[in-house]
Scaffold this motif. Structure first.
Motif, mmCIF file in Angstrom:
data_model
loop_
_atom_site.group_PDB
_atom_site.id
_atom_site.type_symbol
_atom_site.label_atom_id
_atom_site.label_comp_id
_atom_site.label_asym_id
_atom_site.label_seq_id
_atom_site.Cartn_x
_atom_site.Cartn_y
_atom_site.Cartn_z
ATOM 1 N N UNK A 1 -12.298 -0.746 1.036
ATOM 2 C CA UNK A 1 -11.113 -0.128 0.594
ATOM 3 C C UNK A 1 -9.860 -0.476 1.667
ATOM 4 N N UNK A 2 -10.298 -0.616 2.854
ATOM 5 C CA UNK A 2 -9.242 -0.977 3.939
ATOM 6 C C UNK A 2 -8.741 -2.403 3.468
ATOM 7 N N UNK A 3 -9.623 -3.270 3.183
ATOM 8 C CA UNK A 3 -9.416 -4.589 2.956
ATOM 9 C C UNK A 3 -8.453 -4.794 1.762
ATOM 10 N N UNK A 4 -8.418 -3.830 0.728
ATOM 11 C CA UNK A 4 -7.680 -3.953 -0.535
ATOM 12 C C UNK A 4 -6.439 -3.046 -0.248
ATOM 13 N N UNK A 5 -6.478 -2.078 0.419
ATOM 14 C CA UNK A 5 -5.162 -1.083 0.787
ATOM 15 C C UNK A 5 -4.385 -1.733 1.714
ATOM 16 N N UNK A 6 -5.053 -2.554 2.789
ATOM 17 C CA UNK A 6 -3.945 -2.984 3.569
ATOM 18 C C UNK A 6 -2.818 -4.082 3.020
ATOM 19 N N UNK A 7 -3.516 -4.991 2.284
ATOM 20 C CA UNK A 7 -2.317 -5.819 1.653
ATOM 21 C C UNK A 7 -1.570 -5.233 0.670
ATOM 22 N N UNK A 8 -2.141 -4.194 -0.297
ATOM 23 C CA UNK A 8 -1.261 -3.466 -1.111
ATOM 24 C C UNK A 8 -0.252 -2.599 -0.372
ATOM 25 N N UNK A 9 -0.547 -1.965 0.744
ATOM 26 C CA UNK A 9 0.556 -1.115 1.468
ATOM 27 C C UNK A 9 1.599 -2.200 2.060
ATOM 28 N N UNK A 10 1.193 -3.391 2.649
ATOM 29 C CA UNK A 10 1.995 -4.573 2.996
ATOM 30 C C UNK A 10 2.859 -4.971 2.016
ATOM 31 N N UNK A 11 2.469 -5.289 0.828
ATOM 32 C CA UNK A 11 3.363 -5.526 -0.466
ATOM 33 C C UNK A 11 4.220 -4.643 -0.781
ATOM 34 N N UNK A 12 4.003 -3.339 -0.934
ATOM 35 C CA UNK A 12 4.728 -2.486 -1.163
ATOM 36 C C UNK A 12 5.841 -2.076 -0.269
ATOM 37 N N UNK A 13 5.492 -2.301 1.242
ATOM 38 C CA UNK A 13 6.544 -2.103 2.165
ATOM 39 C C UNK A 13 7.519 -3.331 2.061
ATOM 40 N N UNK A 14 7.101 -4.421 2.009
ATOM 41 C CA UNK A 14 8.125 -5.533 1.666
ATOM 42 C C UNK A 14 9.002 -5.544 0.522
ATOM 43 N N UNK A 15 8.434 -4.923 -0.520
ATOM 44 C CA UNK A 15 9.272 -4.667 -1.819
ATOM 45 C C UNK A 15 10.304 -3.660 -1.437
ATOM 46 N N UNK A 16 10.013 -2.810 -0.429
ATOM 47 C CA UNK A 16 11.246 -1.823 -0.256
ATOM 48 C C UNK A 16 10.736 -0.495 -0.219
ATOM 49 N N UNK A 17 9.536 -0.176 -0.621
ATOM 50 C CA UNK A 17 9.083 1.065 -0.556
ATOM 51 C C UNK A 17 8.850 1.744 0.810
ATOM 52 N N UNK A 18 9.265 3.058 0.938
ATOM 53 C CA UNK A 18 8.694 3.750 2.239
ATOM 54 C C UNK A 18 7.376 3.942 2.323
ATOM 55 N N UNK A 19 7.019 4.515 3.539
ATOM 56 C CA UNK A 19 5.431 4.589 3.865
ATOM 57 C C UNK A 19 4.849 5.686 2.968
ATOM 58 N N UNK A 20 5.914 6.534 2.624
ATOM 59 C CA UNK A 20 5.581 7.822 1.842
ATOM 60 C C UNK A 20 5.229 7.279 0.360
ATOM 61 N N UNK A 21 6.291 6.431 -0.096
ATOM 62 C CA UNK A 21 6.046 6.159 -1.442
ATOM 63 C C UNK A 21 4.936 5.122 -1.498
ATOM 64 N N UNK A 22 4.867 4.382 -0.471
ATOM 65 C CA UNK A 22 3.461 3.328 -0.693
ATOM 66 C C UNK A 22 2.318 3.973 -0.804
ATOM 67 N N UNK A 23 2.467 5.125 0.121
ATOM 68 C CA UNK A 23 1.037 6.052 0.032
ATOM 69 C C UNK A 23 0.595 6.624 -1.348
ATOM 70 N N UNK A 24 1.674 7.186 -1.835
ATOM 71 C CA UNK A 24 1.777 7.628 -3.262
ATOM 72 C C UNK A 24 1.338 6.728 -4.415
ATOM 73 N N UNK A 25 1.905 5.524 -4.432
ATOM 74 C CA UNK A 25 1.527 4.377 -5.183
ATOM 75 C C UNK A 25 -0.030 3.880 -5.003
ATOM 76 N N UNK A 26 -0.406 3.952 -3.696
ATOM 77 C CA UNK A 26 -1.562 3.397 -3.490
ATOM 78 C C UNK A 26 -2.915 4.269 -3.749
ATOM 79 N N UNK A 27 -2.466 5.732 -3.853
ATOM 80 C CA UNK A 27 -3.457 6.640 -4.111
ATOM 81 C C UNK A 27 -4.089 6.396 -5.511
ATOM 82 N N UNK A 28 -3.397 6.647 -6.523
ATOM 83 C CA UNK A 28 -4.003 6.497 -7.757
ATOM 84 C C UNK A 28 -4.782 5.094 -8.008
ATOM 85 N N UNK A 29 -3.970 4.081 -7.298
ATOM 86 C CA UNK A 29 -4.820 2.455 -7.433
ATOM 87 C C UNK A 29 -6.159 2.783 -6.739
ATOM 88 N N UNK A 30 -6.193 3.473 -5.889
ATOM 89 C CA UNK A 30 -7.657 3.652 -5.245
ATOM 90 C C UNK A 30 -8.623 4.428 -6.010
#
Length: 787
Positions: free
Chosen positions: A258-287
């Protein structure tokens, strides 16, 4: 106390354990009350230092006891009234059918029984096994089916230390089983399913399909294993290599995946411009989708809950506590199904994670500073996890990987990159196949390195060693010592700590010595191997003897009884070496398991009957190829002898003219019949001889008088004649028998034994049967697995 949730989780676990170990609820309630009183007495003087939330332990302990008691009633013997009766179940396929080795397996959730929709069994789950060479067309998750066959209640523990099928299936929400042919299954119109679960299965199938198209078969199977824990497509030899190399854990989806997959997903969302809160909210259903794609094994559910706590903490700007996250995930899983507490996957997942948390810093600090940090990280993680799970792996699987630290040091740094590359390959393969195949090129390179290291390390002869099952008290002692030296010892005054540690270590050593003292009694153990024979003998001098090993005529790719019953039982009884193997005759229900024993355990000698039993050739040839001496014996020959104990053959007869005609006689009539004498005690092992051979023994005036009789041919009505039993006059008669179509044991045989005054025990009713005889005693001490 900053972590009342941890105390609450321990209380819940203790309540479940009390409900499980107490057969009678009266005693269970007494032990529960005593536990609550002790907790309150400990809490009262410490309440100023402890959070009031620690009192949550009281209702959770009570909840654990009540919940597990309810679950036992829910899952155990639910279909006792219907057992062995033909019924028609209508239900929905609850999971995705899996086909392997001529069998399709799936679970149905019952909608009706024999057309009754209000039956009390409605909504219970049944595991269905269909024997078919090909997958059933149209059968999928959510299908509505009619299945006609006999329901069976899952068996509990059938041998000492044996596998508890009933608990295993209950942990998966299953109350019964059915084994039917493909003709007994009728797929109806329509489907009923959870859209979320269905989406998870579709995602998993899409991943597997893309990996199969973009990668070679072996690489694809490794990628599917590491990415989503799917190992059905992996060759058995490769699975064995990963296990021997101490790398089986990389095929079990856990927090690392989960860490291997969430880490690049959260990094990508951050690069796109999402805040940590929004990145977490998007990552949750993906998980959540990912969890369903992996099949929701205990390790990934635990990891997902912990990751969910972390993501929630990011949403609320709170830093989660790893101990509380672990406790919270344990509480959620156990409240959903208390039987998960006894699942090896659940236990290993939590212990590995907990040991990493507890031992990482102390081990990391002890490693030389000149080592590169990533090397120290990998070494620390591997050693910490191994320290946490070694006794549990030994207890459940009787293995220890000697090479695991070295192999993990080489492989673990690659698993994160490989998992991400496999995910990219699967995604691109579904979007545009050429891109997926291009990404697969790099995935192949990393996979090649992983496979090369795995196969080379697994090929080392001493890579994995098999060990006897440790005593449960020693497993508890192991973890108690870790907790003491990690948390208690460092906080004590140095002058007081040393003598306390010395006393604790001395007491631990004494306990280890006490558990190691050998039992000097003669031990006879009649294993429950289903419709077959297997008896184990441990002599007072500690020599190990096996007489037959169970098996089945359906054993084509190895013996189920040998692999899953006899070999584990030998390790549970600390029989890691067989001094003497005795095969009565060449039928598979007697020697099928012996072939597996030859493969798994050191055997010093094989003895067979000196008779024209052509069916024995396969076993004897195998033994000779392995360099094991094979001896043929007949009447008067001594198989084994030590002080006050002798085992000798009384059949086949020395006079060949008294023996049956080999051209027409069944192998049963050439069974090696042996007599064991120990002081005043005697036992007779009769193989599968019939009344005709019993007459030959009576005519030959053979010494068949005995205290214990292993009844011939599973209690067949054509054996155990009145004349034979009258002369044998056994106090105890043991019938090794399982479900069969032959009518064993015959009612006539049971009547003859009863008339003789013998106590009769059957493995189908009593499970494994242990008989102990002490020196200078004729009295037998009998213990059965099923009581």
């Amino acid at each position: 106390m900053k972590r009342p949730l941890v105390i609450s989780a321990i209380a819940l676990i203790w309540g479940i354990v009390l409900a499980d170990v107490n057969i009678y609820h009266g005693w269970g309630l007494v032990t529960l009350l005593i536990s609550l009183v002790i907790f309150i007495l400990v809490y009262r003087p410490l309440k100023g230092k402890l959070s009031r939330f620690c009192l949550l332990a009281v209702p959770l302990m009570i909840t654990g006891y009540i919940l597990h008691s309810i679950n036992e009633h829910h899952y155990y013997d639910r279909f006792a009234e219907m057992e062995s009766q033909a019924v028609t179940l209508k239900g929905t396929v609850y999971d995705e059918p899996r086909h392997e080795e001529g069998k399709t397996r799936f679970t149905i959730k019952i909608l009706s029984v024999n057309g009754e929709e209000n039956a009390r069994e409605r909504n219970h789950r049944i595991q269905v096994n269909i024997y078919s060479e090909e997958p059933i067309p149209g059968l999928q998750y959510g299908s509505i089916v009619n299945v006609t066959g006999e329901i069976r209640n899952p068996a509990g523990k059938r041998n000492f230390g044996g596998f508890d099928t009933r608990k295993y299936l209950a942990a998966r929400g299953i109350s019964g089983t059915m084994s039917v042919s493909a003709k007994a299954v009728n797929i109806l119109e329509g489907r009923e399913f959870s859209w979320l679960k269905n989406a998870g299965y579709r995602l998993r199938n899409a991943i597997i399909s893309a990996l199969d198209k973009c990668l070679p078969q072996e690489t694809s199977s490794v990628a599917a294993g590491m990415l989503i824990g799917y190992t059905d497509g992996m060759p058995e030899e490769l699975e064995e290599d990963f296990r021997r190399a101490g790398l089986a854990h990389v095929m079990a989806v856990s927090g690392a995946n989960i860490a291997f997959l969430l880490a690049p997903l959260l990094w990508l969302l951050k690069k796109i411009g999402f805040s940590p809160r929004w990145s977490s909210a998007i990552a949750f259903p993906a998980m959540i989708f990912y969890v369903f794609a992996t099949g929701m094994e205990a390790s990934v559910v635990r990891a997902a809950i912990m990751a969910g706590v972390t993501l929630t903490g990011m949403l609320l700007w709170r830093k989660p506590d790893v101990y509380c996250s672990l406790a919270f995930s344990a509480i959620i899983i156990l409240l959903c199904n208390s039987f998960m507490l006894f699942d090896p996957g659940f236990i290993l997942s939590f212990l590995a994670t907990l040991s990493l948390v507890i031992l990482y810093n102390p081990i990391f600090g002890k490693l030389p500073k000149w080592l590169p940090k990533f090397v120290r990280d990998v070494l620390t993680g591997t050693v910490a996890a191994q320290v946490g799970v070694i006794p549990v792996i030994a207890y459940f699987f009787n293995t220890f990987s000697v090479i695991s630290v070295f192999s993990n040091l080489l492989i673990v740094p690659l698993t994160g990159l490989f998992t991400v590359l496999a995910a990219i390959t699967a995604i691109l393969g579904n979007l545009y196949m050429p891109l997926g195949m291009s990404a697969g090129l790099l995935t192949r390179i990393i996979s090649g390195v992983i496979l090369f290291i795995t196969k080379r390390t697994a090929a080392i002869p001493w890579a994995e060693i098999r060990i006897a099952t440790p005593a449960f008290i020693l497993v508890v002692l192991y973890y108690a010592l870790i907790i003491y030296f990690r948390f208690c010892h460092p906080r004590m005054d140095r002058e007081a700590a040393r003598p306390v540690a010395a006393v604790i270590l001395a007491a631990s050593g004494a306990l280890i010595l006490l558990t190691s003292i050998p039992n000097r009694a003669l031990m006879l153990y009649f294993a429950d191997v289903g419709q077959g024979d297997c008896a184990l003998v441990r002599t007072p001098a500690g020599r190990n003897i096996i007489i037959d090993g169970g098996g089945s005529i359906n054993d084509e790719k190895g013996s189920f009884a040998g692999e899953h019953i006899v070999v584990p039982l030998l390790y549970n009884l600390n029989m890691t070496e067989i001094d003497l193997m005795i095969a009565s005759h060449g039928h598979m229900d007697h020697i099928g398991g012996l072939k597996t024993v030859l493969d798994k355990i050191k055997v010093n000698r094989l003895i067979v009957a000196d008779a024209p039993d052509t069916e024995m050739r396969e076993l004897t040839d195998k033994a000779l190829e392995m360099g094991i001496p094979v001896t043929q014996m007949k009447e008067g020959d001594v198989l084994y002898q030590e002080d006050r104990l002798v085992i000798k053959a009384i059949y086949p007869l020395e006079e060949e003219w008294l023996m049956p005609n080999a051209a027409v006689a069944n192998a049963n009539e050439f069974s090696l019949v042996v007599r064991l004498d120990y002081g005043d005690f005697s036992a007779l092992f009769t193989g599968d001889i019939s009344a005709e051979t019993e007459k030959r023994l009576l005519t030959d005036n053979a010494d068949i008088d005995c205290d214990l009789l292993k009844v011939a041919h599973h209690g067949s009505k054509y054996s155990s004649s009145a004349g034979f039993l009258a002369k044998a006059s056994p106090s105890l008669a043991v019938i090794s028998v399982g479900r069969n179509r032959y009518g064993h044991p015959g009612p006539e045989t049971l009547e003859r034994l009863s008339a003789q005054g013998s106590m009769v025990l059957q493995t189908i009713d009593s499970g494994g049967i242990l008989v102990e005889v002490w020196e200078n005693e004729k009295r037998m001490r009998v213990t059965t697995t099923v009581r």
